[in-house]
Design a protein around this motif. Structure first.
Motif, PDB file in Angstrom:
ATOM      1  N   ILE B  20      22.732  38.192  57.114  1.00  0.00           N
ATOM      2  CA  ILE B  20      23.325  39.269  56.332  1.00  0.00           C
ATOM      3  C   ILE B  20      24.833  39.215  56.519  1.00  0.00           C
ATOM      4  O   ILE B  20      25.326  39.160  57.651  1.00  0.00           O
ATOM      5  CB  ILE B  20      22.770  40.638  56.781  1.00  0.00           C
ATOM      6  CG1 ILE B  20      21.278  40.721  56.449  1.00  0.00           C
ATOM      7  CG2 ILE B  20      23.525  41.783  56.103  1.00  0.00           C
ATOM      8  CD1 ILE B  20      20.585  41.920  57.067  1.00  0.00           C
ATOM      9  N   LYS B  21      25.546  39.203  55.411  1.00  0.00           N
ATOM     10  CA  LYS B  21      27.004  39.130  55.505  1.00  0.00           C
ATOM     11  C   LYS B  21      27.583  40.449  56.014  1.00  0.00           C
ATOM     12  O   LYS B  21      27.046  41.515  55.725  1.00  0.00           O
ATOM     13  CB  LYS B  21      27.604  38.833  54.130  1.00  0.00           C
ATOM     14  CG  LYS B  21      27.499  37.379  53.725  1.00  0.00           C
ATOM     15  CD  LYS B  21      28.132  37.189  52.368  1.00  0.00           C
ATOM     16  CE  LYS B  21      27.372  37.965  51.313  1.00  0.00           C
ATOM     17  NZ  LYS B  21      28.139  38.195  50.107  1.00  0.00           N
ATOM     18  N   GLY B  22      28.692  40.327  56.737  1.00  0.00           N
ATOM     19  CA  GLY B  22      29.312  41.524  57.296  1.00  0.00           C
ATOM     20  C   GLY B  22      30.390  42.123  56.416  1.00  0.00           C
ATOM     21  O   GLY B  22      31.156  42.958  56.876  1.00  0.00           O
ATOM     22  N   GLY B  23      30.503  41.699  55.158  1.00  0.00           N
ATOM     23  CA  GLY B  23      31.583  42.238  54.331  1.00  0.00           C
ATOM     24  C   GLY B  23      31.536  41.697  52.917  1.00  0.00           C
ATOM     25  O   GLY B  23      30.588  40.995  52.531  1.00  0.00           O
ATOM     26  N   ASN B  24      32.581  41.997  52.163  1.00  0.00           N
ATOM     27  CA  ASN B  24      32.657  41.661  50.747  1.00  0.00           C
ATOM     28  C   ASN B  24      33.214  40.249  50.541  1.00  0.00           C
ATOM     29  O   ASN B  24      34.342  40.073  50.069  1.00  0.00           O
ATOM     30  CB  ASN B  24      33.530  42.700  50.039  1.00  0.00           C
ATOM     31  CG  ASN B  24      33.449  42.568  48.528  1.00  0.00           C
ATOM     32  OD1 ASN B  24      32.665  41.779  48.002  1.00  0.00           O
ATOM     33  ND2 ASN B  24      34.259  43.354  47.843  1.00  0.00           N
ATOM     34  N   TYR B  25      32.427  39.259  50.910  1.00  0.00           N
ATOM     35  CA  TYR B  25      32.861  37.879  50.734  1.00  0.00           C
ATOM     36  C   TYR B  25      31.631  37.042  50.426  1.00  0.00           C
ATOM     37  O   TYR B  25      30.506  37.547  50.399  1.00  0.00           O
ATOM     38  CB  TYR B  25      33.583  37.361  51.980  1.00  0.00           C
ATOM     39  CG  TYR B  25      32.732  37.270  53.206  1.00  0.00           C
ATOM     40  CD1 TYR B  25      32.500  38.390  54.000  1.00  0.00           C
ATOM     41  CD2 TYR B  25      32.130  36.077  53.581  1.00  0.00           C
ATOM     42  CE1 TYR B  25      31.704  38.310  55.128  1.00  0.00           C
ATOM     43  CE2 TYR B  25      31.340  35.987  54.712  1.00  0.00           C
ATOM     44  CZ  TYR B  25      31.123  37.107  55.478  1.00  0.00           C
ATOM     45  OH  TYR B  25      30.324  37.022  56.592  1.00  0.00           O
ATOM     46  N   THR B  26      31.838  35.751  50.221  1.00  0.00           N
ATOM     47  CA  THR B  26      30.760  34.842  49.889  1.00  0.00           C
ATOM     48  C   THR B  26      30.746  33.724  50.933  1.00  0.00           C
ATOM     49  O   THR B  26      31.794  33.404  51.490  1.00  0.00           O
ATOM     50  CB  THR B  26      30.964  34.322  48.439  1.00  0.00           C
ATOM     51  OG1 THR B  26      29.816  33.615  48.025  1.00  0.00           O
ATOM     52  CG2 THR B  26      32.176  33.427  48.330  1.00  0.00           C
TER      53      THR B  26
ATOM     54  N   LYS C 109      35.162  44.760  58.538  1.00  0.00           N
ATOM     55  CA  LYS C 109      35.291  45.999  57.761  1.00  0.00           C
ATOM     56  C   LYS C 109      36.764  46.252  57.389  1.00  0.00           C
ATOM     57  O   LYS C 109      37.068  46.706  56.284  1.00  0.00           O
ATOM     58  CB  LYS C 109      34.727  47.169  58.576  1.00  0.00           C
ATOM     59  CG  LYS C 109      34.399  48.384  57.751  1.00  0.00           C
ATOM     60  CD  LYS C 109      33.574  49.391  58.566  1.00  0.00           C
ATOM     61  CE  LYS C 109      33.412  50.702  57.804  1.00  0.00           C
ATOM     62  NZ  LYS C 109      32.729  51.729  58.611  1.00  0.00           N
ATOM     63  N   VAL C 110      37.659  45.949  58.315  1.00  0.00           N
ATOM     64  CA  VAL C 110      39.091  46.079  58.010  1.00  0.00           C
ATOM     65  C   VAL C 110      39.472  45.136  56.872  1.00  0.00           C
ATOM     66  O   VAL C 110      40.116  45.545  55.897  1.00  0.00           O
ATOM     67  CB  VAL C 110      39.958  45.762  59.257  1.00  0.00           C
ATOM     68  CG1 VAL C 110      41.444  45.740  58.891  1.00  0.00           C
ATOM     69  CG2 VAL C 110      39.692  46.771  60.368  1.00  0.00           C
ATOM     70  N   LEU C 111      39.041  43.889  56.987  1.00  0.00           N
ATOM     71  CA  LEU C 111      39.432  42.887  55.997  1.00  0.00           C
ATOM     72  C   LEU C 111      38.857  43.199  54.613  1.00  0.00           C
ATOM     73  O   LEU C 111      39.414  42.779  53.590  1.00  0.00           O
ATOM     74  CB  LEU C 111      39.007  41.489  56.466  1.00  0.00           C
ATOM     75  CG  LEU C 111      39.523  40.291  55.672  1.00  0.00           C
ATOM     76  CD1 LEU C 111      41.025  40.339  55.458  1.00  0.00           C
ATOM     77  CD2 LEU C 111      39.131  38.987  56.350  1.00  0.00           C
ATOM     78  N   ASP C 112      37.762  43.948  54.575  1.00  0.00           N
ATOM     79  CA  ASP C 112      37.235  44.383  53.275  1.00  0.00           C
ATOM     80  C   ASP C 112      38.289  45.163  52.471  1.00  0.00           C
ATOM     81  O   ASP C 112      38.216  45.181  51.234  1.00  0.00           O
ATOM     82  CB  ASP C 112      35.978  45.246  53.455  1.00  0.00           C
ATOM     83  CG  ASP C 112      34.711  44.401  53.559  1.00  0.00           C
ATOM     84  OD1 ASP C 112      34.784  43.178  53.336  1.00  0.00           O
ATOM     85  OD2 ASP C 112      33.646  44.968  53.863  1.00  0.00           O
ATOM     86  N   SER C 115      39.645  42.263  50.658  1.00  0.00           N
ATOM     87  CA  SER C 115      38.633  41.591  49.824  1.00  0.00           C
ATOM     88  C   SER C 115      38.200  42.474  48.660  1.00  0.00           C
ATOM     89  O   SER C 115      38.027  41.989  47.530  1.00  0.00           O
ATOM     90  CB  SER C 115      37.412  41.221  50.676  1.00  0.00           C
ATOM     91  OG  SER C 115      37.751  40.242  51.639  1.00  0.00           O
ATOM     92  N   ASP C 116      38.009  43.766  48.928  1.00  0.00           N
ATOM     93  CA  ASP C 116      37.586  44.680  47.857  1.00  0.00           C
ATOM     94  C   ASP C 116      38.608  44.687  46.724  1.00  0.00           C
ATOM     95  O   ASP C 116      38.238  44.674  45.546  1.00  0.00           O
ATOM     96  CB  ASP C 116      37.420  46.109  48.402  1.00  0.00           C
ATOM     97  CG  ASP C 116      36.185  46.257  49.280  1.00  0.00           C
ATOM     98  OD1 ASP C 116      35.362  45.325  49.340  1.00  0.00           O
ATOM     99  OD2 ASP C 116      36.060  47.316  49.929  1.00  0.00           O
ATOM    100  N   LEU C 117      39.897  44.701  47.086  1.00  0.00           N
ATOM    101  CA  LEU C 117      40.928  44.704  46.047  1.00  0.00           C
ATOM    102  C   LEU C 117      40.890  43.408  45.242  1.00  0.00           C
ATOM    103  O   LEU C 117      40.948  43.428  43.998  1.00  0.00           O
ATOM    104  CB  LEU C 117      42.318  44.894  46.684  1.00  0.00           C
ATOM    105  CG  LEU C 117      43.488  44.870  45.695  1.00  0.00           C
ATOM    106  CD1 LEU C 117      43.333  45.933  44.606  1.00  0.00           C
ATOM    107  CD2 LEU C 117      44.819  45.063  46.419  1.00  0.00           C
ATOM    108  N   LEU C 118      40.761  42.272  45.946  1.00  0.00           N
ATOM    109  CA  LEU C 118      40.743  40.980  45.240  1.00  0.00           C
ATOM    110  C   LEU C 118      39.541  40.880  44.301  1.00  0.00           C
ATOM    111  O   LEU C 118      39.664  40.428  43.161  1.00  0.00           O
ATOM    112  CB  LEU C 118      40.741  39.825  46.255  1.00  0.00           C
ATOM    113  CG  LEU C 118      42.036  39.686  47.071  1.00  0.00           C
ATOM    114  CD1 LEU C 118      41.861  38.669  48.189  1.00  0.00           C
ATOM    115  CD2 LEU C 118      43.216  39.297  46.183  1.00  0.00           C
ATOM    116  N   VAL C 119      38.382  41.319  44.790  1.00  0.00           N
ATOM    117  CA  VAL C 119      37.179  41.252  43.948  1.00  0.00           C
ATOM    118  C   VAL C 119      37.305  42.232  42.773  1.00  0.00           C
ATOM    119  O   VAL C 119      36.895  41.926  41.650  1.00  0.00           O
ATOM    120  CB  VAL C 119      35.903  41.517  44.783  1.00  0.00           C
ATOM    121  CG1 VAL C 119      34.663  41.610  43.893  1.00  0.00           C
ATOM    122  CG2 VAL C 119      35.721  40.417  45.831  1.00  0.00           C
TER     123      VAL C 119
END
Lengths: 154, 154, 154
Positions: B20-26, C109-112, C115-119
């Motif tokens: 399970i991924k820990g964040g919004n990435y691929t 979670k911080v890096l999201d 990542s959220d903005l880029l996505v």
């Protein structure tokens, strides 16, 4: 004589011989025009020239010198990779890791020790690079600075 | 059977299922022949196999095992990316981040846990890679080691 | 209007102007279709928007906001690199460095925040990226987060 090698010479520097590797890796890999060079510390003839924490055990000037030795080790590997013909080589990306305490804020100034050397020998157009400067806990062999880079071979 | 998959099998290992991924990435992106794989920690079936600081909570042997689990997770993602055909895949660059204290100097030895596995399964020619080993403060989920890599797909 | 620029606008955001560089480097380099962007901190108009250690001086929400400012600075540089035409640009790889204490486990979670903005602005297909999240000792100017990225221009 190759222009980059001539500039290294004019700066009173010489490309160092290869250092004994600290693990199961290779100094560089090439894919297409991309050259990936392994992270370098401030070894010269297999002896670490500086050791410890930047801002504690090393002054800014010493830390910048450590970074420039890392860059010289990178250049020695690029020299191997391009068979001594730097004419088409460009610096694309540099990452600098600086061993420091949490209050230290001058990672960029330290890394300029490496960047200044690269820009000096490649010139502005081919030497200017994107980069990231990061303050870390510790580096192999107790080194104060580690620098890795991606180059374009043509 | 694919040679790389056969070697993984001969080593008594198996490619793990996706975690399970820990964040919004691929897990990976491909551009041309380049494959960028996300940083992997020592998860197996979504359970972290080791946790803590290398040299404090983990021995060298345990840290190297943690690094090899990271590498196995990288290989599972490469397997997806190349649709099970590793025949043209090469390892280009590996970065290993090791959670440690400032006095720890053996980041390279820890990262060999990942590099040895990659070289074993790909063989010297396609497995040898440039790399950087960095000692850091902390990693996601409290992991002791994180390894990311760039591969060539052909 | 470019779709990415439109989405940035719809989010109530604006691409910031260039910040004064902290050293001898360039915001980006291009080789072929690959765009390497220098590590960005949470500067806006040359003023650091957050400073300190994530989990100590900054809450998770603040740290994610810091990461999103880093991403916005990346986008401003990509905008220069692609001359305002993001139509073929894809995000390939993101590295996020988070200043934290050894016990902090939520780097992902911080890096999201980035990542959220880029996505959001590139959409799922072109915005989803491989990445690594790393907890470090310190970053330039005392920044809590630094984000760097590799993009494909076409």
């Amino acid at each position: 004589m190759d222009e980059v090698l001539r500039r290294i010479d004019e700066l009173g520097l010489a490309l160092p011989g290869p250092n004994i590797k600290g693990g199961n890796y290779t100094p560089f890999t090439i894919h297409g025009d991309l050259l990936f060079v392994a992270g370098q510390v401030c070894l010269r003839d297999n002896i670490l020239q500086y050791k410890g924490t930047v801002g504690v055990d090393l002054s800014m000037k010493e830390a910048q010198d450590a970074a420039s030795i890392c860059a010289l080790n990178l250049l020695a590997i690029v020299n191997q990779a391009c068979n001594g013909d730097f004419s088409k080589v460009r610096v694309l990306k540099v990452n600098g890791f600086i061993k420091c305490l949490p209050a230290f804020e001058q990672q960029a100034k330290v890394l300029d020790g490496a960047s200044d050397l690269l820009v000096s020998v490649f010139g502005e157009e081919r030497g200017k690079h994107a980069r990231a400067a990061i303050g870390v806990t510790a580096l192999p062999r107790g080194a104060p600075v580690e620098v890795e880079a991606v180059f374009a071979l043509r």
